[in-house]
Design a protein around this motif. Structure first.
Motif, short mmCIF file in Angstrom:
data_model
loop_
_atom_site.label_atom_id
_atom_site.label_comp_id
_atom_site.label_asym_id
_atom_site.label_seq_id
_atom_site.Cartn_x
_atom_site.Cartn_y
_atom_site.Cartn_z
N THR A 63 35.07 26.10 53.56
CA THR A 63 33.91 26.83 54.06
C THR A 63 34.37 28.23 54.45
N VAL A 64 33.58 29.22 54.10
CA VAL A 64 33.94 30.61 54.39
C VAL A 64 32.67 31.41 54.68
N GLY A 65 32.86 32.64 55.12
CA GLY A 65 31.74 33.54 55.31
C GLY A 65 31.30 34.12 53.97
N ASN A 66 30.45 35.14 54.04
CA ASN A 66 29.86 35.68 52.82
C ASN A 66 30.78 36.61 52.04
N THR A 67 31.87 37.07 52.65
CA THR A 67 32.71 38.07 52.00
C THR A 67 33.86 37.52 51.16
N PRO A 68 34.59 36.48 51.57
CA PRO A 68 35.69 35.98 50.75
C PRO A 68 35.34 35.64 49.30
N PRO A 69 34.15 35.07 49.01
CA PRO A 69 33.84 34.85 47.60
C PRO A 69 33.80 36.15 46.78
N ILE A 70 33.40 37.23 47.43
CA ILE A 70 33.36 38.52 46.74
C ILE A 70 34.78 39.02 46.50
N GLN A 71 35.65 38.86 47.50
CA GLN A 71 37.04 39.27 47.34
C GLN A 71 37.73 38.45 46.25
N ALA A 72 37.44 37.15 46.21
CA ALA A 72 38.01 36.29 45.17
C ALA A 72 37.53 36.73 43.78
N HIS A 73 36.25 37.01 43.69
CA HIS A 73 35.65 37.46 42.43
C HIS A 73 36.30 38.76 41.97
N ALA A 74 36.46 39.69 42.88
CA ALA A 74 37.06 40.99 42.54
C ALA A 74 38.50 40.83 42.07
N ALA A 75 39.18 39.80 42.58
CA ALA A 75 40.59 39.56 42.22
C ALA A 75 40.72 38.71 40.96
N GLY A 76 39.57 38.34 40.37
CA GLY A 76 39.61 37.55 39.14
C GLY A 76 39.80 36.06 39.37
N ILE B 160 29.05 46.75 49.70
CA ILE B 160 30.50 46.90 49.76
C ILE B 160 31.00 47.84 48.66
N PHE B 161 30.40 47.72 47.48
CA PHE B 161 30.79 48.59 46.36
C PHE B 161 30.45 50.05 46.66
N GLU B 162 29.24 50.28 47.16
CA GLU B 162 28.80 51.65 47.45
C GLU B 162 29.63 52.30 48.56
N ALA B 163 30.24 51.45 49.41
CA ALA B 163 31.11 51.98 50.47
C ALA B 163 32.50 52.30 49.95
N ALA C 269 35.59 49.22 65.04
CA ALA C 269 36.59 48.27 64.51
C ALA C 269 36.10 47.77 63.16
N TYR C 270 37.04 47.71 62.19
CA TYR C 270 36.64 47.38 60.81
C TYR C 270 37.61 46.36 60.23
N GLY C 271 37.07 45.21 59.81
CA GLY C 271 37.90 44.16 59.24
C GLY C 271 37.60 43.95 57.77
N GLU C 272 38.24 44.71 56.91
CA GLU C 272 37.97 44.59 55.47
C GLU C 272 38.36 43.21 54.97
N GLY C 273 37.49 42.65 54.13
CA GLY C 273 37.75 41.32 53.58
C GLY C 273 37.26 40.20 54.46
N THR C 274 36.66 40.54 55.59
CA THR C 274 36.09 39.53 56.49
C THR C 274 34.59 39.75 56.62
N GLY C 275 33.91 38.83 57.30
CA GLY C 275 32.47 38.97 57.49
C GLY C 275 32.10 40.17 58.31
N ARG C 276 33.05 40.70 59.08
CA ARG C 276 32.78 41.89 59.89
C ARG C 276 32.61 43.13 59.03
N GLN C 277 33.18 43.12 57.85
CA GLN C 277 33.05 44.28 56.95
C GLN C 277 31.59 44.54 56.56
N PRO C 278 30.88 43.59 55.93
CA PRO C 278 29.49 43.86 55.58
C PRO C 278 28.58 43.98 56.80
N PHE C 279 28.97 43.35 57.91
CA PHE C 279 28.17 43.47 59.14
C PHE C 279 28.10 44.94 59.56
N VAL C 280 29.25 45.60 59.55
CA VAL C 280 29.31 47.02 59.92
C VAL C 280 28.62 47.88 58.85
#
Length: 343
Positions: A98-111, A315-318, A149-160
């Motif tokens: 189980t994960v937040g909304n961001t790790p699947p995007i990071q996994a996707h980006a990493a192939g 996230i892409f536009e940022a 505070a900014y946590g890239e790759g975590t749920g806090r990233q899209p929250f900000v």
């Protein structure tokens, strides 16, 4: 010599093409469908390795009674945060997490192929914006010029990022301070940053412990403008390609949904089982966390594709993704059948 007319040859070619197309269609249906060609019975001896954090998932499954309904053997492995879980998936050490909304995007980006098989939405946002002692921020628009505070790759990233977008701001209008999620509470207490996204019980503790120094938060009415919490259950492609494990994952999805519904309906029992007995928190602190989690819902994966795409785009536009991704590639829509049967 047998002479075949042009029209006859055309007819033969068309029949062959149609036959080939039907075979391809059949194969596609079997690959993406649920009932066709997919084993639903869990084979004896099937095991799943499931990622856990702070023993939260395994406690939920056992306290709710959902664990007793599983035919497979579940081995829980404890991790700290989504990035560590992603590394375990890459190493082939995990079947499910189980994960937040961001790790699947990071996994996707990493192939990496780790398809989402279930989702849980909430009536509340993931975090609250705490403001350093002595500073007041009353609206999202007033984030301009602040250090965050900014946590890239975590749920806090899209929250900000979503907060900035709603306020009509970009990352150029603020100063984003890269930090580990575990360092956010100390950063806001010490004034290292002006604003930090905190969850419970850290948020309430900060406001209580530093009230005499003027600790504050962005009002909840502003927080309510932000997207609500979204949690995913995702699985390794290797496990999904294994008929025995795929059947066990289908069973786990149904049990996971049942367990989460139980926690919403049995708040005191859930608080006691996990937050009091496992985390050594006071019952009042445990209830604050559960209240902050909100009321759960379990939508179809198909319905979440536009929401996930919007998150990808933010996230892409940022500038935090190398290319724009297609959210449809992150879901295994065969599991919509399992989800619909639990509703």
């Amino acid at each position: 010599m047998l002479i075949v007319s042009s029209s006859a040859r055309q007819s033969t070619l068309m029949r062959r093409a149609l036959s080939t197309w039907l075979l391809l269609l059949s194969a596609t249906v079997m690959a993406s469908g649920t009932a066709t060609g997919q084993t639903t019975k869990v084979s004896s001896g099937t095991k799943l390795v499931v990622a856990d954090q702070n023993e939260g998932l395994q406690t939920l499954m056992r306290a709710s009674g959902a664990a007793d309904k599983l035919s497979s053997t579940i081995i829980y492995a404890n991790f700290l945060g989504g990035p560590a879980i992603l590394e375990a998936f890459r190493a082939g050490a995990l079947d499910l997490a189980t994960v937040g909304n961001t790790p699947p995007i990071q996994a996707h980006a990493a192939g990496e192929q780790i398809p989402i098989v279930a989702a849980r939405t909430s009536s509340e946002a993931d975090y609250f914006f705490a403001v350093r002692p002595g500073l007041k921020v009353d609206t999202l628009e007033q984030l301009r010029g602040k250090s965050i505070a900014y946590g890239e790759g975590t749920g806090r990233q899209p929250f900000v990022l979503n907060a900035l977008k709603l306020a009509g701001l970009t990352r150029k209008d603020v100063r984003l301070v890269p930090l580990r999620a575990a360092d956010f509470p100390d950063a806001i207490r010490s004034g290292q940053v002006d604003v930090a996204s905190l969850n419970e019980p850290h948020f309430s503790r900060y406001l209580a412990d530093f009230a005499d120094r003027g600790a504050s938060a962005i009002p909840k009415a502003q927080n309510d403008r932000l997207p609500k919490s979204l949690t995913y259950l995702y699985a390794s492609k290797k496990a999904l390609d294994d008929p025995a494990k795929a059947a066990a994952i289908r069973e786990f999805v149904a049990a996971w949904i049942e367990a989460n519904r139980w926690s919403n309906k049995n708040v005191d029992a859930w608080v006691d089982a996990y937050y009091v007995k496992k985390q050594n928190l006071k019952p009042a602190d445990g209830r604050k966390i559960v209240e902050a989690d909100g009321i759960y819902d379990f939508p179809s994966l198909t319905s979440l594709i536009p929401r996930q795409q919007a998150l990808i785009d933010v996230i892409f536009e940022a500038g935090d993704l190398p290319k724009r991704l297609d959210a449809r590639e992150e879901f295994d829509l065969r599991f919509d059948d399992v989800i619909s049967k639990t509703n």
